[in-house]
Design an enzyme around this catalytic site. Sequence first.
Site, mmCIF file in Angstrom:
data_model
loop_
_atom_site.group_PDB
_atom_site.id
_atom_site.type_symbol
_atom_site.label_atom_id
_atom_site.label_comp_id
_atom_site.label_asym_id
_atom_site.label_seq_id
_atom_site.Cartn_x
_atom_site.Cartn_y
_atom_site.Cartn_z
ATOM 1 N N MET A 1 12.782 60.828 44.613
ATOM 2 C CA MET A 1 12.105 60.636 45.897
ATOM 3 C C MET A 1 11.257 59.370 45.821
ATOM 4 O O MET A 1 10.060 59.362 46.067
ATOM 5 C CB MET A 1 11.259 61.881 46.218
ATOM 6 C CG MET A 1 10.606 61.902 47.586
ATOM 7 S SD MET A 1 11.734 61.827 48.969
ATOM 8 C CE MET A 1 11.804 63.555 49.447
ATOM 9 N N GLY A 2 11.934 58.285 45.435
ATOM 10 C CA GLY A 2 11.281 56.973 45.472
ATOM 11 C C GLY A 2 11.445 56.416 46.874
ATOM 12 O O GLY A 2 11.628 57.163 47.843
ATOM 13 N N ILE B 1 13.928 54.694 48.293
ATOM 14 C CA ILE B 1 15.216 54.924 48.967
ATOM 15 C C ILE B 1 15.443 56.420 49.182
ATOM 16 O O ILE B 1 15.933 56.839 50.240
ATOM 17 C CB ILE B 1 16.372 54.254 48.183
ATOM 18 C CG1 ILE B 1 16.134 52.737 48.130
ATOM 19 C CG2 ILE B 1 17.723 54.552 48.844
ATOM 20 C CD1 ILE B 1 17.056 51.964 47.196
ATOM 21 N N ARG C 1 23.345 54.153 40.872
ATOM 22 C CA ARG C 1 24.094 53.402 39.869
ATOM 23 C C ARG C 1 25.245 54.273 39.374
ATOM 24 O O ARG C 1 25.074 55.478 39.149
ATOM 25 C CB ARG C 1 23.193 53.030 38.679
ATOM 26 C CG ARG C 1 22.273 51.850 38.942
ATOM 27 C CD ARG C 1 23.029 50.525 39.083
ATOM 28 N NE ARG C 1 22.159 49.382 39.326
ATOM 29 C CZ ARG C 1 21.801 48.922 40.527
ATOM 30 N NH1 ARG C 1 22.233 49.520 41.628
ATOM 31 N NH2 ARG C 1 21.029 47.856 40.637
ATOM 32 N N GLU D 1 32.375 49.627 36.910
ATOM 33 C CA GLU D 1 32.279 48.934 38.187
ATOM 34 C C GLU D 1 32.668 47.490 37.994
ATOM 35 O O GLU D 1 32.100 46.850 37.103
ATOM 36 C CB GLU D 1 30.840 49.049 38.701
ATOM 37 C CG GLU D 1 30.730 48.702 40.161
ATOM 38 C CD GLU D 1 29.354 49.007 40.724
ATOM 39 O OE1 GLU D 1 28.902 50.159 40.640
ATOM 40 O OE2 GLU D 1 28.749 48.059 41.229
ATOM 41 N N HIS E 1 30.031 48.938 46.333
ATOM 42 C CA HIS E 1 28.617 48.600 46.089
ATOM 43 C C HIS E 1 28.058 47.714 47.207
ATOM 44 O O HIS E 1 27.642 46.579 46.972
ATOM 45 C CB HIS E 1 28.466 47.918 44.716
ATOM 46 C CG HIS E 1 27.090 48.062 44.134
ATOM 47 N ND1 HIS E 1 26.839 48.129 42.787
ATOM 48 C CD2 HIS E 1 25.876 48.165 44.722
ATOM 49 C CE1 HIS E 1 25.540 48.251 42.571
ATOM 50 N NE2 HIS E 1 24.926 48.277 43.748
ATOM 51 N N ALA F 1 25.680 48.918 49.588
ATOM 52 C CA ALA F 1 24.584 49.604 50.293
ATOM 53 C C ALA F 1 23.573 48.644 50.914
ATOM 54 O O ALA F 1 23.067 48.899 51.997
ATOM 55 C CB ALA F 1 23.894 50.593 49.361
HETATM 56 C C1 GLV Z 1 21.752 47.051 44.304
HETATM 57 O O1 GLV Z 1 22.408 47.862 43.753
HETATM 58 C C2 GLV Z 1 20.358 46.928 44.080
HETATM 59 O O2 GLV Z 1 19.854 47.476 43.080
HETATM 60 O O3 GLV Z 1 19.696 46.261 44.871
#
Ligand code: GLV
Length: 332
Positions: free
Chosen positions: A156-157, A159, A240, A269, A288, A290
Amino acid sequence: MPKVFITRNIPAIGPDKLRKQSGWEIDQWSKDEVIPRDELLRRVKGADAVLSLLTERIDAEFIEAAGPQLKVVANLAVGFDNFVVPELTKRGVIGTNTPDVLTDTTADLAFALLMATSRMLPQAEKYVKDGHWHTWEPLGFMGQDVHHATLGLLGMGRIGAAMARRGAGFEMKVIYYDAYRRQDLEQQYGYEYRNSIEEVIRESDFVSVHTPLTEETRHLMNAERLAMMKKTAILINSARGPIVDPDALYDALKNGTIWAAGLDVTEPEPVPSDHKLLTLENCLIVPHIASASINTRNNMSELAADNIINVLEGRAPKTPVNKEVVEQKGLK
Ligand code: GLV
């Protein structure tokens, strides 16, 4: 004359800002592919600052190849598991990342994976494009409900909290585990804390991973924990790749131990095109992406450049990962 090396072609806003600094020498690997390691080690020689990507391992070899004048390595990512932080700190080199600017964009993608997997969007889209849509089908593409389901967050950081807000907007029950409890968020939004990772996993309809990659979180989602998920549950990983054991995930998806998975990150990856996970319909994988909105990638590029400019002009960077070095150097 300060020398900066940029390890890839990135949104121009950051590199342009660096190029405007008078008298600075900016070198860049401007291809859309990873710079080969030997080329990297050659090109960073003599650099005062490096703007790096998560594809570059910043370790003792790298720092030594750059030389003792190296002052800052600015990662274009919030995650910095590609940094061997003690090696930077030992040599008095500041490391920086790009938190905050990508939080909501990353959570948007994680939630998109949740929606897409639960409602089988990739399968349904393929079905239409393959010409199979002949009638309304009462038994077709019956997915899992998102609304009123339980969203379990591992972490629960920043993001994780942004994902929780999205879940709450869909009237989901949000439960979480984090070593650092957020009672403020519990009181404000009604999220519920659970005492262990396992409790979250057992109770959730969606398990979404939002932890950094560390030795403790490597293969956190292993066969044993995947087996604790509900058969109807979906695993989302936008953190990750190595946090999820890919062999165990394959077995869990193939055997119906869990219902589906949505992955923005993989181990390895990139995922090779003949990887067994790609044979599964219930595994949605995107490359990857996001943080990949135009605004956010521009903001990341600018923040990484600002971190470099601050350090090379003798000020504290905005977002250091090893604050102790900033303090040792007395930068404000
Ligand atoms: C991407 O994966 C980030 O850590 O910003």
